[in-house]
Design an enzyme around this catalytic site. Structure first.
Site, PDB file in Angstrom:
ATOM      1  N   ASP A 149     134.735  60.335 -53.880  1.00 41.30           N
ATOM      2  CA  ASP A 149     134.940  60.277 -52.430  1.00 41.30           C
ATOM      3  C   ASP A 149     133.791  59.533 -51.732  1.00 41.30           C
ATOM      4  O   ASP A 149     132.869  59.039 -52.373  1.00 41.30           O
ATOM      5  CB  ASP A 149     135.071  61.726 -51.928  1.00 41.30           C
ATOM      6  CG  ASP A 149     135.994  61.854 -50.725  1.00 41.30           C
ATOM      7  OD1 ASP A 149     136.249  60.848 -50.063  1.00 41.30           O
ATOM      8  OD2 ASP A 149     136.427  62.987 -50.434  1.00 41.30           O
ATOM      9  N   GLU A 182     137.628  55.832 -50.845  1.00 42.61           N
ATOM     10  CA  GLU A 182     136.817  55.508 -49.654  1.00 42.61           C
ATOM     11  C   GLU A 182     137.718  55.134 -48.482  1.00 42.61           C
ATOM     12  O   GLU A 182     137.275  54.473 -47.544  1.00 42.61           O
ATOM     13  CB  GLU A 182     135.695  54.518 -49.960  1.00 42.61           C
ATOM     14  CG  GLU A 182     136.088  53.206 -50.562  1.00 42.61           C
ATOM     15  CD  GLU A 182     136.788  52.319 -49.560  1.00 42.61           C
ATOM     16  OE1 GLU A 182     138.031  52.293 -49.610  1.00 42.61           O
ATOM     17  OE2 GLU A 182     136.118  51.654 -48.759  1.00 42.61           O
ATOM     18  N   TRP A 183     138.967  55.597 -48.565  1.00 39.28           N
ATOM     19  CA  TRP A 183     139.916  55.592 -47.452  1.00 39.28           C
ATOM     20  C   TRP A 183     140.305  54.180 -46.989  1.00 39.28           C
ATOM     21  O   TRP A 183     140.779  54.002 -45.851  1.00 39.28           O
ATOM     22  CB  TRP A 183     139.373  56.413 -46.272  1.00 39.28           C
ATOM     23  CG  TRP A 183     138.686  57.667 -46.699  1.00 39.28           C
ATOM     24  CD1 TRP A 183     139.230  58.627 -47.509  1.00 39.28           C
ATOM     25  CD2 TRP A 183     137.363  58.109 -46.374  1.00 39.28           C
ATOM     26  NE1 TRP A 183     138.320  59.639 -47.714  1.00 39.28           N
ATOM     27  CE2 TRP A 183     137.165  59.344 -47.020  1.00 39.28           C
ATOM     28  CE3 TRP A 183     136.338  57.581 -45.594  1.00 39.28           C
ATOM     29  CZ2 TRP A 183     135.969  60.052 -46.927  1.00 39.28           C
ATOM     30  CZ3 TRP A 183     135.141  58.293 -45.497  1.00 39.28           C
ATOM     31  CH2 TRP A 183     134.972  59.511 -46.153  1.00 39.28           C
ATOM     32  N   GLY A 184     140.022  53.183 -47.810  1.00 36.16           N
ATOM     33  CA  GLY A 184     140.366  51.821 -47.416  1.00 36.16           C
ATOM     34  C   GLY A 184     139.387  51.217 -46.431  1.00 36.16           C
ATOM     35  O   GLY A 184     139.629  50.132 -45.890  1.00 36.16           O
ATOM     36  N   ASN A 186     136.477  49.841 -46.833  1.00 34.51           N
ATOM     37  CA  ASN A 186     135.790  48.610 -47.248  1.00 34.51           C
ATOM     38  C   ASN A 186     136.711  47.695 -48.056  1.00 34.51           C
ATOM     39  O   ASN A 186     136.261  47.009 -48.972  1.00 34.51           O
ATOM     40  CB  ASN A 186     134.556  48.967 -48.086  1.00 34.51           C
ATOM     41  CG  ASN A 186     133.553  49.793 -47.308  1.00 34.51           C
ATOM     42  OD1 ASN A 186     132.745  49.266 -46.557  1.00 34.51           O
ATOM     43  ND2 ASN A 186     133.620  51.114 -47.455  1.00 34.51           N
ATOM     44  N   ASP A 204     143.211  60.740 -44.742  1.00 29.64           N
ATOM     45  CA  ASP A 204     143.999  61.777 -45.420  1.00 29.64           C
ATOM     46  C   ASP A 204     145.422  61.875 -44.894  1.00 29.64           C
ATOM     47  O   ASP A 204     145.681  61.749 -43.695  1.00 29.64           O
ATOM     48  CB  ASP A 204     143.313  63.140 -45.252  1.00 29.64           C
ATOM     49  CG  ASP A 204     142.022  63.186 -46.044  1.00 29.64           C
ATOM     50  OD1 ASP A 204     141.667  62.175 -46.688  1.00 29.64           O
ATOM     51  OD2 ASP A 204     141.356  64.242 -46.010  1.00 29.64           O
TER      52      ASP A 204
END
Ligand code: GLA
Length: 415
Positions: A149, A182-184, A186, A204
């Site tokens: 994460d 990393e949730w998109g 970067n 999320d």
């Protein structure tokens, strides 16, 4: 001589960056993750029960194999002497080994979660500065999957942080699927294929069809929002490197139609299929969705092509997923809450895709149609024809229930 030197430096460059264990996820990984239902309320008994139910429910036979413990499995501090991570002694009184052993004994695989930052999102010890030590510890615990994460990472370069952990896993020597989370933020799809096997493309998920849940400083996203957000990165996904649309919310509060739509779309998008519901208390309808072998076959198709949005008309989105052997899947998703008519004239539609270099021209080739869920009501006109097999020689007319899909598999008729 020059050419040889360039070849050697190219090979060294490849070695330095081709860090991950290759070939571990040639089709999207399938499994279960604890977060969506249990958050940090996890323990050894739960893992063993989930493993039992993954087998009993038929999910293992349908292809699910990873059981992943998300945030909350650790004690609040590392071991002061060794610096190693410590499983929470109350949640895992005998340590992790017997739990991993149990999961493996069922023919399943085991995964853990940690974070690239100084702490995990829920405040447990993060991996920053301990990458090689943690990777060795995971290998010694015989884990098979690591979700990594992105909380508490202020000032860190994402590409470097994930490359370092990927390399640490490789050096530790145990093949472990590496799941970037990393949730998109970067654009991992642009650089993570040599580093990991899947990368999250969004914040999320939330267990609703099309709402946005506002938590104050951040939002979580209903199913359609995640789909809409990332329809333009499909060219970056493929065997061994997938766009991860997040753990599923099937069987966790949405209606049966919504669950079916959500699951079908994750299959179409070639997303990892990681269930997030309580497998110990599943309704038959939930089991039927999660274990539908034909829907899963669309997800696991060996071409590994993510679906594209062919058309948005009224409230119906039409998605196309090219499959191996000249076949294809089509998913008509009804975004409206109410039943909507679908009238799709195959012969007026040429489906061309530059990413997979496929073209389906129904005016030239006839295809048989399999309705995967057998749902959607046919109009009287079509019923009255009483043809043996529906095919693409004439338009398809169906009513699609609200927040639902009709998922079709098309196969060319060999002349
Ligand atoms: C982040 C991730 C989630 C989950 C939690 C755990 O929000 O995106 O999937 O792992 O952390 O704290």
């Amino acid at each position: 001589m020059r050419i040889i030197l360039s070849l050697i430096s190219f090979a060294l460059f490849q070695c330095a960056f081709a860090q991950k264990f290759e070939g571990l996820a040639m089709t999207p990984p399938m499994g279960w993750n604890s977060w969506n239902t249990f958050a940090t309320n996890i323990n050894a008994k739960l893992v063993m029960e989930i493993a039992d139910d993954m087998v009993k429910s038929g999910m293992k036979d349908a292809g699910y194999s990873y059981i992943v413990l998300d945030d909350g499995w650790m004690a609040k501090e590392r071991d002061p002497k060794t610096g190693n991570l410590v499983p929470d002694p109350e949640k895992f009184p005998d340590g992790l080994e017997p739990v991993v052993e149990y999961v493996h004994s069922k023919g399943l695989k085991f995964g853990l979660y940690n974070c690239a930052g100084t702490k995990t999102c829920a405040g447990y010890p993060g991996t920053r500065g301990y990458e090689y030590q943690d990777a060795r510890w995971y290998a010694s615990m015989r884990i098979d999957y690591l979700k990594y994460d992105w909380c508490y990472t202020e000032g860190i370069n994402a590409k470097e942080a994930y490359a370092t952990m990927s390399n640490a896993i490789k050096v530790a020597g145990r093949p472990i699927i590496f799941s970037l989370c990393e949730w998109g933020s970067n654009d991992p799809w642009e650089w993570a294929a040599p580093v990991g096997h899947l990368w999250r493309v969004s914040g999320d998920i939330y267990n609703c069809f099309d709402c946005i849940k506002n938590w104050g400083s951040w939002n979580s996203w209903g199913v359609t929002h995640i789909i809409d957000l990332r329809k333009n990165i499909r060219q970056f996904a493929g065997p061994d490197h997938w766009n991860d649309f997040d753990m599923m919310e099937v069987g966790h509060g949405m209606s049966n139609n919504e669950d079916r739509a959500h699951f079908s779309m994750w299959c179409m998008l070639a997303s990892p299929l990681i269930a997030g519901n309580d497998l110990r208390e599943m309704k038959q309808e939930t089991i039927d969705i999660l274990t539908n072998k034909e829907a899963i076959a669309i997800n696991q198709d060996k071409l590994g092509v993510q679906a594209y949005l062919y058309q948005q008309k009224d409230s119906i989105d039409t998605w196309v997923k090219p499959l191996a052997n000249g076949e294809l899947a089509i998913c008509f998703m009804n975004r409206s809450k109410t039943e909507q008519p679908l009238n799709f004239d195959w012969k007026m539609s040429i489906l061309s895709d530059t990413v997979s270099k496929t073209t389906y021209d129904f005016s030239k080739i006839n295809y048989t149609i399999k309705n995967i869920w057998g749902n959607g009501t046919m109009t009287m006109a079509q019923k009255s024809k009483q043809r043996k097999l529906p095919d693409t020689s004439e338009p398809i007319r169906l009513n699609i229930p609200g927040h639902d899909v009709v998922l079709l598999r098309l196969k060319p008729v060999v002349q």
